[in-house]
Write a protein that holds these residues in place. Structure first.
Motif, PDB file in Angstrom:
ATOM      1  N   MET A   1     -12.682  -3.331 -21.174  1.00  0.00           N
ATOM      2  CA  MET A   1     -12.881  -4.074 -19.926  1.00  0.00           C
ATOM      3  C   MET A   1     -11.898  -3.580 -18.866  1.00  0.00           C
ATOM      4  N   THR A   2     -12.397  -3.344 -17.657  1.00  0.00           N
ATOM      5  CA  THR A   2     -11.543  -2.889 -16.566  1.00  0.00           C
ATOM      6  C   THR A   2     -10.686  -4.040 -16.063  1.00  0.00           C
ATOM      7  N   GLU A   3      -9.382  -3.800 -15.936  1.00  0.00           N
ATOM      8  CA  GLU A   3      -8.499  -4.836 -15.439  1.00  0.00           C
ATOM      9  C   GLU A   3      -8.757  -5.093 -13.962  1.00  0.00           C
ATOM     10  N   GLN A   4      -8.636  -6.348 -13.580  1.00  0.00           N
ATOM     11  CA  GLN A   4      -8.833  -6.709 -12.188  1.00  0.00           C
ATOM     12  C   GLN A   4      -7.711  -6.140 -11.339  1.00  0.00           C
ATOM     13  N   ARG A   5      -8.041  -5.628 -10.174  1.00  0.00           N
ATOM     14  CA  ARG A   5      -7.047  -5.038  -9.281  1.00  0.00           C
ATOM     15  C   ARG A   5      -6.853  -5.833  -7.999  1.00  0.00           C
ATOM     16  N   VAL A   6      -7.863  -6.600  -7.587  1.00  0.00           N
ATOM     17  CA  VAL A   6      -7.805  -7.373  -6.341  1.00  0.00           C
ATOM     18  C   VAL A   6      -8.421  -8.741  -6.593  1.00  0.00           C
ATOM     19  N   THR A   7      -7.782  -9.797  -6.074  1.00  0.00           N
ATOM     20  CA  THR A   7      -8.383 -11.122  -6.106  1.00  0.00           C
ATOM     21  C   THR A   7      -8.619 -11.600  -4.683  1.00  0.00           C
ATOM     22  N   MET A   8      -9.586 -12.494  -4.535  1.00  0.00           N
ATOM     23  CA  MET A   8      -9.854 -13.082  -3.225  1.00  0.00           C
ATOM     24  C   MET A   8     -10.266 -14.531  -3.393  1.00  0.00           C
ATOM     25  N   THR A   9      -9.626 -15.411  -2.650  1.00  0.00           N
ATOM     26  CA  THR A   9     -10.072 -16.796  -2.540  1.00  0.00           C
ATOM     27  C   THR A   9     -10.488 -17.029  -1.091  1.00  0.00           C
ATOM     28  N   PHE A  10     -11.439 -17.943  -0.891  1.00  0.00           N
ATOM     29  CA  PHE A  10     -11.972 -18.170   0.447  1.00  0.00           C
ATOM     30  C   PHE A  10     -12.099 -19.661   0.685  1.00  0.00           C
ATOM     31  N   ALA A  11     -11.432 -20.138   1.734  1.00  0.00           N
ATOM     32  CA  ALA A  11     -11.490 -21.561   2.094  1.00  0.00           C
ATOM     33  C   ALA A  11     -11.208 -21.721   3.575  1.00  0.00           C
ATOM     34  N   ASP A  12     -11.942 -22.617   4.224  1.00  0.00           N
ATOM     35  CA  ASP A  12     -11.725 -22.937   5.647  1.00  0.00           C
ATOM     36  C   ASP A  12     -11.775 -21.702   6.538  1.00  0.00           C
ATOM     37  N   GLY A  13     -12.632 -20.751   6.184  1.00  0.00           N
ATOM     38  CA  GLY A  13     -12.804 -19.560   6.998  1.00  0.00           C
ATOM     39  C   GLY A  13     -11.784 -18.463   6.752  1.00  0.00           C
ATOM     40  N   ILE A  14     -10.831 -18.705   5.841  1.00  0.00           N
ATOM     41  CA  ILE A  14      -9.742 -17.755   5.603  1.00  0.00           C
ATOM     42  C   ILE A  14      -9.888 -17.133   4.214  1.00  0.00           C
ATOM     43  N   ALA A  15      -9.895 -15.820   4.154  1.00  0.00           N
ATOM     44  CA  ALA A  15      -9.916 -15.094   2.889  1.00  0.00           C
ATOM     45  C   ALA A  15      -8.490 -14.684   2.542  1.00  0.00           C
ATOM     46  N   ASP A  16      -8.037 -15.095   1.361  1.00  0.00           N
ATOM     47  CA  ASP A  16      -6.698 -14.759   0.874  1.00  0.00           C
ATOM     48  C   ASP A  16      -6.864 -13.657  -0.170  1.00  0.00           C
ATOM     49  N   VAL A  17      -6.555 -12.419   0.217  1.00  0.00           N
ATOM     50  CA  VAL A  17      -6.764 -11.236  -0.616  1.00  0.00           C
ATOM     51  C   VAL A  17      -5.422 -10.773  -1.174  1.00  0.00           C
ATOM     52  N   ARG A  18      -5.374 -10.516  -2.478  1.00  0.00           N
ATOM     53  CA  ARG A  18      -4.117 -10.098  -3.108  1.00  0.00           C
ATOM     54  C   ARG A  18      -4.343  -8.893  -4.005  1.00  0.00           C
ATOM     55  N   LEU A  19      -3.449  -7.927  -3.887  1.00  0.00           N
ATOM     56  CA  LEU A  19      -3.417  -6.814  -4.824  1.00  0.00           C
ATOM     57  C   LEU A  19      -2.779  -7.331  -6.107  1.00  0.00           C
ATOM     58  N   VAL A  20      -3.401  -7.074  -7.268  1.00  0.00           N
ATOM     59  CA  VAL A  20      -2.924  -7.689  -8.503  1.00  0.00           C
ATOM     60  C   VAL A  20      -2.745  -6.639  -9.604  1.00  0.00           C
ATOM     61  N   ARG A  21      -1.749  -5.822  -9.416  1.00  0.00           N
ATOM     62  CA  ARG A  21      -1.284  -4.937 -10.478  1.00  0.00           C
ATOM     63  C   ARG A  21       0.247  -5.047 -10.527  1.00  0.00           C
ATOM     64  N   PRO A  22       0.754  -6.250 -10.739  1.00  0.00           N
ATOM     65  CA  PRO A  22       2.183  -6.494 -10.550  1.00  0.00           C
ATOM     66  C   PRO A  22       3.081  -5.702 -11.493  1.00  0.00           C
ATOM     67  N   ASP A  23       2.584  -5.352 -12.680  1.00  0.00           N
ATOM     68  CA  ASP A  23       3.415  -4.596 -13.620  1.00  0.00           C
ATOM     69  C   ASP A  23       3.709  -3.193 -13.122  1.00  0.00           C
ATOM     70  N   LYS A  24       2.890  -2.707 -12.164  1.00  0.00           N
ATOM     71  CA  LYS A  24       3.092  -1.383 -11.562  1.00  0.00           C
ATOM     72  C   LYS A  24       3.434  -1.499 -10.078  1.00  0.00           C
ATOM     73  N   MET A  25       3.908  -2.667  -9.653  1.00  0.00           N
ATOM     74  CA  MET A  25       4.217  -2.936  -8.241  1.00  0.00           C
ATOM     75  C   MET A  25       3.011  -2.606  -7.354  1.00  0.00           C
ATOM     76  N   ASN A  26       1.825  -2.931  -7.897  1.00  0.00           N
ATOM     77  CA  ASN A  26       0.561  -2.747  -7.171  1.00  0.00           C
ATOM     78  C   ASN A  26       0.322  -1.310  -6.740  1.00  0.00           C
ATOM     79  N   ALA A  27       0.820  -0.362  -7.535  1.00  0.00           N
ATOM     80  CA  ALA A  27       0.597   1.048  -7.245  1.00  0.00           C
ATOM     81  C   ALA A  27      -0.896   1.367  -7.305  1.00  0.00           C
ATOM     82  N   LEU A  28      -1.294   2.349  -6.517  1.00  0.00           N
ATOM     83  CA  LEU A  28      -2.702   2.664  -6.314  1.00  0.00           C
ATOM     84  C   LEU A  28      -3.203   3.663  -7.349  1.00  0.00           C
ATOM     85  N   ASP A  29      -4.091   3.206  -8.230  1.00  0.00           N
ATOM     86  CA  ASP A  29      -4.784   4.093  -9.152  1.00  0.00           C
ATOM     87  C   ASP A  29      -6.261   4.105  -8.759  1.00  0.00           C
ATOM     88  N   PRO A  30      -7.105   4.909  -9.401  1.00  0.00           N
ATOM     89  CA  PRO A  30      -8.514   4.948  -9.000  1.00  0.00           C
ATOM     90  C   PRO A  30      -9.190   3.588  -8.997  1.00  0.00           C
TER      91      PRO A  30
END
Length: 261
Positions: A1-30
């Protein structure tokens, strides 16, 4: 299973987007590149969207490229291919925030190096913690910034300053980033500040906010004539529209407005 890299919650018109690879300080892989680009596509089609907050989980916003994963040829990407309009995939993860129709607010802490610094630069507004470490780090690895940085930084920082930071790849702190024009302001809690700002934006006429972003994007490289014409065209569409009239009435009646998307 591919690990999740980005999460998004949406409420009151606002999208809260987070990079979620904290063990690698959110470093960019493919997988992170693909997830960010997909999130931007999702946001572009999201009904009722008024503002976006972009942040990173864990100790850092984004430490830049995961050199180990990218060195193995994991991307399989032709850099010359324009897969997202004028941009390739690498550029889209930074440039795509600028092309979204609503304001994007980056809430940055910890580290913003290389590609991470280019991603924050794609936001309309950039709020950064005072102890954040920054760098345009690509030259350290013998490459150039190629994630839309040059297109984004031309409106924020002096040309000679930018060249020095790129040529040397030196690290600089949040105070210097603010002084040079890379970021909007400092905050001890960037995400809380970004949320307060997003709520304020979400309370304005959404059609006027989108028009203002279109004009701001146009003003980066258009001549004065087309900008003046665009201002008039945007204003003509807004004047006496239902949302514009609601803004007027809400102000006169001293109440919160109710806008239609």
């Amino acid at each position: 299973m591919t690990e999740q890299r980005v999460t998004m919650t949406f409420a009151d018109g606002i999208a809260d987007v987070r990079l979620v690879r904290p063990d690698k300080m959110n470093a960019l892989d493919p997988a992170m590149f693909a997830a960010i680009a997909q999130t931007i596509d999702t946001l572009a089609a999201l009904p009722g969207l008024r503002a976006v907050i972009l942040s990173g989980e864990g100790r850092a916003f984004c430490a830049g490229l995961d050199m180990a994963s990218m060195a193995g040829g994991g991307s399989g990407l032709d850099l010359g291919a324009r897969s997202h309009g004028e941009a390739n995939l690498f550029q889209q993860v930074a440039w795509g925030w600028r092309t979204l129709p609503v304001p994007v607010i980056a809430a940055v802490h910890g580290i913003a190096f290389g590609g991470g610094f280019q991603i924050l630069s794609g936001a309309d507004i950039r709020i950064i913690a005072p102890d954040t470490r920054c760098a345009i780090m690509e030259m350290k690895w013998g490459i150039v910034p190629d994630m839309a940085g040059f297109a984004l930084w031309r409106t924020t920082v002096r040309d000679d300053v930018l060249r020095e930071l790129i040529y040397t790849a030196r690290e600089f702190d949040a105070a210097e980033a603010l002084a040079l024009g890379f970021v909007t302001r400092l905050a001890d809690d960037p995400h809380a500040e970004a949320m307060a700002l997003a709520r304020a934006i979400a309370g304005r006429n959404p059609e006027a906010i989108r028009a203002a972003k279109r004009l701001a994007n146009l003003s980066a490289d258009a001549a004065a004539g087309p900008i003046l014409v665009a201002e008039s065209a945007e204003q003509a569409k807004l004047m006496r529209s239902p949302n514009q009239m609601e803004a007027v009435m809400a102000n006169m009646q001293k109440r919160a407005p109710t806008f239609a998307d």
